[in-house]
Design an enzyme around this catalytic site. Sequence first.
Site, PDB file in Angstrom:
ATOM      1  N   HIS A  66       0.846  -1.198   0.000  1.00 22.70           N
ATOM      2  CA  HIS A  66       0.000   0.000   0.000  1.00 22.70           C
ATOM      3  C   HIS A  66       0.875   1.239   0.000  1.00 22.70           C
ATOM      4  O   HIS A  66       2.101   1.147   0.118  1.00 22.70           O
ATOM      5  CB  HIS A  66      -0.998  -0.003   1.159  1.00 22.70           C
ATOM      6  CG  HIS A  66      -0.406   0.043   2.539  1.00 22.70           C
ATOM      7  ND1 HIS A  66       0.347  -0.978   3.061  1.00 22.70           N
ATOM      8  CD2 HIS A  66      -0.476   0.996   3.521  1.00 22.70           C
ATOM      9  CE1 HIS A  66       0.714  -0.676   4.298  1.00 22.70           C
ATOM     10  NE2 HIS A  66       0.235   0.515   4.597  1.00 22.70           N
ATOM     11  N   HIS A  91       1.372   3.927   1.964  1.00 22.76           N
ATOM     12  CA  HIS A  91       1.857   4.682   3.121  1.00 22.76           C
ATOM     13  C   HIS A  91       3.387   4.792   3.108  1.00 22.76           C
ATOM     14  O   HIS A  91       4.087   3.825   2.784  1.00 22.76           O
ATOM     15  CB  HIS A  91       1.373   4.045   4.423  1.00 22.76           C
ATOM     16  CG  HIS A  91      -0.073   4.311   4.699  1.00 22.76           C
ATOM     17  ND1 HIS A  91      -0.815   3.582   5.612  1.00 22.76           N
ATOM     18  CD2 HIS A  91      -0.931   5.231   4.178  1.00 22.76           C
ATOM     19  CE1 HIS A  91      -2.061   4.048   5.645  1.00 22.76           C
ATOM     20  NE2 HIS A  91      -2.150   5.046   4.779  1.00 22.76           N
ATOM     21  N   ASP A 125       5.662   4.681   5.292  1.00 23.48           N
ATOM     22  CA  ASP A 125       6.442   3.722   6.071  1.00 23.48           C
ATOM     23  C   ASP A 125       6.452   2.330   5.441  1.00 23.48           C
ATOM     24  O   ASP A 125       6.978   1.388   6.042  1.00 23.48           O
ATOM     25  CB  ASP A 125       5.952   3.659   7.523  1.00 23.48           C
ATOM     26  CG  ASP A 125       4.556   3.073   7.670  1.00 23.48           C
ATOM     27  OD1 ASP A 125       3.707   3.347   6.790  1.00 23.48           O
ATOM     28  OD2 ASP A 125       4.301   2.350   8.649  1.00 23.48           O
ATOM     29  N   HIS A 126       5.920   2.230   4.224  1.00 22.31           N
ATOM     30  CA  HIS A 126       5.997   0.971   3.477  1.00 22.31           C
ATOM     31  C   HIS A 126       6.666   1.139   2.115  1.00 22.31           C
ATOM     32  O   HIS A 126       7.097   0.137   1.528  1.00 22.31           O
ATOM     33  CB  HIS A 126       4.602   0.366   3.310  1.00 22.31           C
ATOM     34  CG  HIS A 126       4.064  -0.184   4.594  1.00 22.31           C
ATOM     35  ND1 HIS A 126       4.022  -1.528   4.873  1.00 22.31           N
ATOM     36  CD2 HIS A 126       3.582   0.438   5.693  1.00 22.31           C
ATOM     37  CE1 HIS A 126       3.527  -1.710   6.088  1.00 22.31           C
ATOM     38  NE2 HIS A 126       3.250  -0.525   6.604  1.00 22.31           N
ATOM     39  N   HIS A 180      -7.695  -0.963   5.442  1.00 17.97           N
ATOM     40  CA  HIS A 180      -6.684  -0.039   5.963  1.00 17.97           C
ATOM     41  C   HIS A 180      -6.533   1.127   4.997  1.00 17.97           C
ATOM     42  O   HIS A 180      -6.540   2.291   5.395  1.00 17.97           O
ATOM     43  CB  HIS A 180      -5.372  -0.787   6.139  1.00 17.97           C
ATOM     44  CG  HIS A 180      -4.257   0.032   6.704  1.00 17.97           C
ATOM     45  ND1 HIS A 180      -4.280   0.542   7.984  1.00 17.97           N
ATOM     46  CD2 HIS A 180      -3.074   0.421   6.164  1.00 17.97           C
ATOM     47  CE1 HIS A 180      -3.164   1.214   8.203  1.00 17.97           C
ATOM     48  NE2 HIS A 180      -2.410   1.150   7.118  1.00 17.97           N
ATOM     49  N   ASP A 227      -0.448  -3.970   6.292  1.00 16.51           N
ATOM     50  CA  ASP A 227      -1.138  -3.494   7.496  1.00 16.51           C
ATOM     51  C   ASP A 227      -2.603  -3.925   7.524  1.00 16.51           C
ATOM     52  O   ASP A 227      -3.428  -3.286   8.180  1.00 16.51           O
ATOM     53  CB  ASP A 227      -1.053  -1.970   7.584  1.00 16.51           C
ATOM     54  CG  ASP A 227       0.337  -1.476   7.937  1.00 16.51           C
ATOM     55  OD1 ASP A 227       1.234  -2.314   8.148  1.00 16.51           O
ATOM     56  OD2 ASP A 227       0.540  -0.249   7.978  1.00 16.51           O
ATOM     57  N   HIS A 278       4.316  -4.839  10.819  1.00 16.35           N
ATOM     58  CA  HIS A 278       4.764  -4.204  12.061  1.00 16.35           C
ATOM     59  C   HIS A 278       4.884  -5.225  13.186  1.00 16.35           C
ATOM     60  O   HIS A 278       4.190  -6.237  13.208  1.00 16.35           O
ATOM     61  CB  HIS A 278       3.773  -3.122  12.506  1.00 16.35           C
ATOM     62  CG  HIS A 278       3.718  -1.932  11.607  1.00 16.35           C
ATOM     63  ND1 HIS A 278       4.490  -0.803  11.792  1.00 16.35           N
ATOM     64  CD2 HIS A 278       2.974  -1.698  10.492  1.00 16.35           C
ATOM     65  CE1 HIS A 278       4.216   0.079  10.846  1.00 16.35           C
ATOM     66  NE2 HIS A 278       3.296  -0.442  10.039  1.00 16.35           N
TER      67      HIS A 278
END
Length: 255
Positions: free
Chosen positions: A53, A55, A57-58, A110, A127, A165
Amino acid sequence: MRLQPLPALSDNYIWTCAEDDGSRALIVDPSEPAPVFAAAAAGLQPVAVLLTHHHPDHIGGVPALLERWPHLTVFAPDDERIPASYRRVREGDEVDAAGWRFRVLEVPGHTLTHVAYVGETLLFCGDTLFSLGCGRLFEGTPAQMHASLSRLAALPPDTRVCCGHEYTLANGAFARVVEPGNPALKRRIEEAQAMRETGRPTLPSTIAMELATNPFLRVDGTAVRAAVARHLAAEPADDVDTFAGLRRWKDGFVA
């Protein structure tokens, strides 16, 4: 096959899936480049990247990886927030990455364009599904997320769940409040505590483990439904309503 989660940022994992000799490797959701560069210094050779996805942080580490390895193939969901130069994937696509084949599942909840990759007895779920939990609903609806989790829950029980995570203990604190009488959950939390105390990741989990312990996959069960009813002071109408109440409860939960 060598499967390894590389710790990144504060609690992310960058998953690597490499040949037995540690060479050609698949990289999943590289939030930052440094852990991948360190693994490469030890012999890892990235050849493809999977993104679940949009985001940061990915996907944040991808530009630096492409600068170092320009021929990397990057697979990503069809989302304008992800650079258009990446290879788009959609529901039902088959991805051939580093010699392994993965099927693409669209799992909105998400985010609306979130995907998961299933193959080689592995599930890279970003996530969407966490050990003992699930992702927050930033864009999707409870019905969408419940449907997505139900699809993942139907995978073979021995499928290894590779989440984005390290949230197992935090999720466990909530799950224990929801289902205090679940012996499998008690064992899972104890095992996870021992793992973290020695610096080991609690992942991958398995679909079988999550079905036995994760309240978000157990909303059709008497114990979880009763716990949500007590919390809401109202009986949920159905499984989606139970899931929605459970997710709202978790959003405001303080251990």
